[in-house]
Design an enzyme around this catalytic site. Structure first.
Site, PDB file in Angstrom:
ATOM      1  N   ASP A 288      40.282 -27.447   5.985  1.00  0.00           N
ATOM      2  CA  ASP A 288      41.086 -28.562   5.479  1.00  0.00           C
ATOM      3  C   ASP A 288      42.582 -28.260   5.601  1.00  0.00           C
ATOM      4  O   ASP A 288      43.038 -27.182   5.238  1.00  0.00           O
ATOM      5  CB  ASP A 288      40.705 -28.797   4.012  1.00  0.00           C
ATOM      6  CG  ASP A 288      41.477 -29.934   3.394  1.00  0.00           C
ATOM      7  OD1 ASP A 288      41.312 -31.065   3.856  1.00  0.00           O
ATOM      8  OD2 ASP A 288      42.256 -29.679   2.453  1.00  0.00           O
ATOM      9  N   GLU A 330      40.841 -29.237  10.712  1.00  0.00           N
ATOM     10  CA  GLU A 330      41.313 -30.554  10.288  1.00  0.00           C
ATOM     11  C   GLU A 330      42.832 -30.514  10.424  1.00  0.00           C
ATOM     12  O   GLU A 330      43.545 -30.114   9.520  1.00  0.00           O
ATOM     13  CB  GLU A 330      40.907 -30.876   8.853  1.00  0.00           C
ATOM     14  CG  GLU A 330      41.097 -32.353   8.526  1.00  0.00           C
ATOM     15  CD  GLU A 330      42.123 -32.674   7.450  1.00  0.00           C
ATOM     16  OE1 GLU A 330      42.399 -33.859   7.225  1.00  0.00           O
ATOM     17  OE2 GLU A 330      42.680 -31.762   6.819  1.00  0.00           O
TER      18      GLU A 330
HETATM   19  C1  GLC Z   1      42.756 -33.318   3.775  1.00  0.00           C
HETATM   20  C2  GLC Z   1      41.716 -34.232   3.182  1.00  0.00           C
HETATM   21  C3  GLC Z   1      42.364 -35.180   2.234  1.00  0.00           C
HETATM   22  C4  GLC Z   1      43.075 -34.401   1.157  1.00  0.00           C
HETATM   23  C5  GLC Z   1      44.013 -33.354   1.750  1.00  0.00           C
HETATM   24  C6  GLC Z   1      44.472 -32.369   0.714  1.00  0.00           C
HETATM   25  O1  GLC Z   1      43.647 -34.004   4.569  1.00  0.00           O
HETATM   26  O2  GLC Z   1      41.019 -34.905   4.186  1.00  0.00           O
HETATM   27  O3  GLC Z   1      41.438 -36.078   1.675  1.00  0.00           O
HETATM   28  O4  GLC Z   1      43.805 -35.260   0.330  1.00  0.00           O
HETATM   29  O5  GLC Z   1      43.408 -32.624   2.762  1.00  0.00           O
HETATM   30  O6  GLC Z   1      43.438 -31.484   0.384  1.00  0.00           O
END
Ligand code: GLC
Length: 641
Positions: A288, A330
C-alpha cells in the site's frame, strides 16, 4: 544525492549473512535454503547495506535480521513450502495461469473472514482465482480509513475474526485454487499502534520509527514541494501531537503516522510482519502507498530511489522465506513512474512482480468521457512492456477514487491544459455535463474547476440503472463490456471490484450516509447486495446481464489461443475513437470509445479472412467491413488450422 540502489557488499559479509540464515534452518531445509540465499542473498545484503550500512551496529543488525528470516523459513508450513518449490520452477506462473482477481472488503463481502469462505462458490463461478481482501488486521478504534490505519500486525480486526480463522480461510481458498492477496500497509501505522503509543510515552527508539519534528521549520520546508492526498479532508502532511511535543509526518489522515524507513528496525519489523502473514497462507501482498516510503527535502517525497531499494530488499526476504509469494506495488503515479516498481537496471525483475496500471484505468474513463481513445492510445504507445516474470494489474474501478493526477504528464506532454481537459472528463463522469450518462461525484476538489478524483461505482458511472430490475440501456451494457474487455485484454491479472460483477450502483445505504459525507470514497463501498445475488441465481435483471458479459470475456481469455505471456501492442488507426491492440499474431482487440457508429475494415487490419469473432458486443456479424455501434468491443482470433 540519492544513494545507489545497491552496494556491492564484501564477500565476507555475504558469507556471514548466509551462515546466520542457514543455521536457523532445520537440516532438511538447509540445501534449498543455501540455494535460495545464493540467488537472493547478495541483493538483500547489498540493499540493506545501501540503506543502513552507516547505522551503528549495522553488522550485528544484519545478522540478526538474517537469523530471523531463517527462523521464519524454518517454520513455513509444508503445503506452502510445496507451493514455493513449484512456483520457483515457473516464476511467471501467475501470468500463465491467466488469473482473474477480485477485490473486496471482508465485512461488506462476507461479514467475517469465515463468511468469506461462504462466497467461494460465487468467486469460482466468475472464474476468480485471486482474491484481494482489503485490510483485515486490527485497525484503529473509530475512524480507520477503511482499515488502512493498522493498530497491530499480529492481530485480526476482532469483528472480522482471528488469526486461526485467517489460516482456515487461506487453506479453504488454496483448496479452491484461489490465492489470497492481503494489504501490507507499510507506509504508516495508526496513532494507537503500540509503536506510536510508545513514542508518545517517551521511548526514543519508537520515536525514531516516525518522522517527528520538534519545530515547525522542517515541516514547512518539506511542505514547499509536497502534494496532498486529501487536500480538503486532511490538508497538509504533518500533525501536531502534544504527547510528542512536536509534529509527526502524516501523509494521509492525521491518525496515520508515516513510518521512517531510514531507521533499520522499521524495515525489520515490517519484513517480519509480512512473512508471518505469508506463513499463514497469504500469497500476494499489496504494498500500500509504496511511493511514499522515503522522504527527501526539496522533492515530492514520491518514488525516491531508496523506495526501490527497500522494496528490492523486501522481495529478497520473500525469495528466501516464501518464494511463492508475490509483491504488488500500489503506486498510483503516472505509468512511467510505475515501471521502476518492477525493478530497473540491476534490480530489473527483482522488485515487485505486479503493479497497478492506474494510468490505463483513469485513461479509459477519460476516453469514455471524451468519446475518443486518444489518451489510452498515447499511454499504451509510450508504456513499454514490463520485464519478464512480471505483469500489470488492470482494473475498471476499485475502493478508491479515480485519481486523475496519473494522467497529467500524458496530457501536458502534448501541450494540453490538464485542469481543462481532465476537468472536463471528470465533470462528465460526475454528471455535470448535459447529455452525460454518468452519476459519479467529485472527490477532494476545491471547487467545480479543480480536478482531483472522481468517485462512483462502475454501474453508476456507465449509466446502468439503480434498480436491478429496471430496463437496461443496451449502450450502458456495451460500455460495461468495453471497459472490462480492455482490462482483461491488457492485464496479466485483471481485478474485478466487489459489486461491479453484479452491476451494483452507488452506495445509497442510509447507514453509510455519514461515512460518505466524511469520505466520498464510501460511495463505491456498498454491501454486496443479496438481492443482486438472488437475481443472479434466477438469471434476471442487471446482475444476470453483467455477469453474462464477464463470463463471455473470461471464456475467451482461457482459450489456448490467448497468448498469456505476450504484451499487447498498439495498432495505429485513422479513427481516433478506436483503440486497437494485438496480442501476438493471432489475436486482435478493437475497443470503440466513440459515440457514433463507425465502419471497421477487418481486411485492412489483416483480421478478416481466416479469422473469427471471439467476443463481440455492438459489432453485428457481417463481412469484411463491420459496423461498430458506439462503445462496441470486438475480439478476433485467427482460426487454427
Ligand atoms: C491506499 C489505499 C487507500 C488509503 C491509502 C492510505 O492508497 O488504497 O484507500 O486511503 O492507501 O493507506
Amino acid at each position: 544525492m540519492p544513494a545507489p540502489p545497491l552496494r556491492t557488499p564484501h564477500p565476507a559479509r555475504i558469507a556471514a549473512a548466509r551462515q546466520a540464515f542457514v543455521e536457523a534452518l532445520p537440516p532438511a531445509r538447509r540445501r534449498v535454503g543455501e540455494q535460495r540465499f545464493d540467488r537472493a542473498g547478495a541483493v538483500l545484503v547489498g540493499a540493506l547495506e545501501a540503506l543502513y550500512g552507516h547505522a551503528p551496529d549495522a553488522d550485528r543488525w544484519l545478522l540478526g535480521l538474517c537469523a530471523g528470516l531463517g527462523q521464519l523459513a524454518a517454520v513455513r508450513p509444508e503445503p506452502l513450502a510445496a507451493l514455493d518449490a513449484a512456483r520457483e520452477a515457473q516464476p511467471d506462473w501467475f501470468v500463465r495461469q491467466r488469473m482473474l482477481g477480485y477485490s473486496a472488503y471482508v465485512d461488506r463481502f462476507g461479514g467475517t473472514l469465515a463468511g468469506v469462505a461462504g462466497r467461494i462458490d460465487h468467486l469460482r463461478a466468475l472464474g476468480v482465482d485471486y482474491l484481494h481482501l482489503l485490510p483485515f488486521l486490527r485497525a484503529r478504534a473509530g475512524e480507520s480509513d477503511g482499515g488502512f490505519a493498522v493498530s497491530s500486525f499480529e492481530e485480526i480486526e476482532p469483528a472480522l475474526g482471528s488469526m486461526a480463522e485467517l489460516e482456515q480461510l487461506t487453506t479453504r481458498l488454496r483448496e479452491a485454487g484461489i490465492s489470497l492477496c492481503a494489504d501490507l500497509v507499510l507506509n504508516h501505522v495508526a496513532d494507537d499502534h503500540a509503536w506510536a503509543r510508545a513514542a508518545m510515552a517517551g521511548d526514543a527508539d519508537k520515536r525514531a520509527f516516525f518522522h517527528v519534528f520538534a519545530e515547525r521549520a522542517l515541516p514547512d520546508a518539506y511542505e514547499a514541494t509536497l502534494g496532498e492526498v486529501f487536500p480538503q479532508a486532511a490538508p497538509g502532511n504533518f500533525t501536531h501531537v502534544p504527547a510528542l511535543d512536536g509534529w509527526v509526518w502524516t501523509t494521509f489522515y492525521p491518525f496515520q503516522w508515516d513510518l521512517n524507513y531510514a531507521h533499520p528496525p522499521v524495515f525489520a519489523a515490517m519484513a517480519h510482519a509480512m512473512l508471518q502473514l505469508a506463513n499463514r497462507g497469504v500469497e500476494v501482498f499489496r504494498l500500500d502507498s509504496a511511493p511514499f516510503l522515503w522522504k527527501r527535502l526539496g522533492t515530492t517525497c514520491l518514488n525516491q530511489p531508496e523506495v526501490h531499494t527497500v522494496l528490492a530488499a523486501l522481495r529478497a526476504c520473500t525469495a528466501l522465506v516464501a518464494p511463492g509469494v508475490l509483491l504488488k506495488a500500489e503506486a498510483i503515479v503516472p505509468a512511467a513512474q510505475v515501471l521502476p516498481y518492477f525493478g530497473e537496471g540491476e534490480l530489473r525483475g527483482r522488485e515487485c512482480q505486479l503493479a497497478y496500471h492506474s494510468g490505463l484505468m483513469a485513461g479509459a474513463w477519460a476516453a469514455l468521457a471524451e468519446g475518443s481513445a486518444a489518451l489510452p492510445r498515447r499511454l499504451l504507445a509510450q508504456t513499454p512492456a514490463p520485464p519478464p516474470d512480471t505483469g500489470w494489474i488492470t482494473y475498471v474501478r476499485c475502493h478508491d477514487d479515480i485519481v486523475w493526477g496519473v494522467l497529467r504528464p500524458l496530457v501536458e506532454a502534448h501541450g494540453g491544459d490538464f485542469a481543462q481537459r481532465i476537468g472536463g472528463a471528470a465533470a462528465f463522469l460526475e454528471g455535470r455535463v448535459a447529455g452525460s450518462f454518468a452519476r459519479g461525484a467529485a472527490f477532494q476538489a476545491h471547487d467545480e474547476h479543480s480536478v482531483h478524483g472522481s468517485n462512483g461505482m462502475t454501474a453508476s458511472l456507465l449509466g446502468l440503472p439503480d434498480d436491478p430490475l429496471a430496463p437496461i440501456d443496451p449502450a450502458a451494457l456495451r460500455r460495461y463490456a468495453l471497459l472490462h474487455a480492455l482490462a482483461l485484454w491488457v492485464g496479466a491479472v485483471p481485478l474485478l471490484y466487489m459489486g461491479d460483477e453484479l452491476g451494483q450502483p452507488n452506495n445509497a445505504d442510509p447507514a453509510d450516509a455519514a461515512r460518505i459525507a466524511a469520505d466520498g470514497r464510501w460511495l463505491q463501498r456498498p454491501q454486496l447486495s443479496t438481492t443482486a445475488l438472488a437475481l443472479l441465481a434466477q438469471q434476471r435483471g442487471v446482475p444476470a446481464a453483467t455477469v453474462g458479459v464477464l463470463r463471455a470475456l473470461m471464456t475467451v481469455r482461457r482459450d489456448p489461443r490467448w497468448a498469456a505471456a505476450t504484451a499487447p501492442t498498439l495498432v495505429e488507426h485513422p479513427d481516433p475513437a478506436l483503440l486497437i491492440l494485438r496480442r501476438g499474431d493471432d489475436a486482435l482487440g478493437v475497443f470503440h470509445f466513440g459515440r457514433d457508429e463507425v465502419p471497421l475494415d477487418l481486411a485492412a487490419l489483416d483480421a478478416g479472412n481466416g479469422w473469427n469473432d471471439a467476443f463481440a458486443s455492438g459489432a453485428a456479424a457481417g463481412g469484411a467491413v463491420r459496423t461498430l455501434a458506439p462503445w462496441a468491443t470486438l475480439w478476433r482470433f485467427r482460426n487454427r488450422e
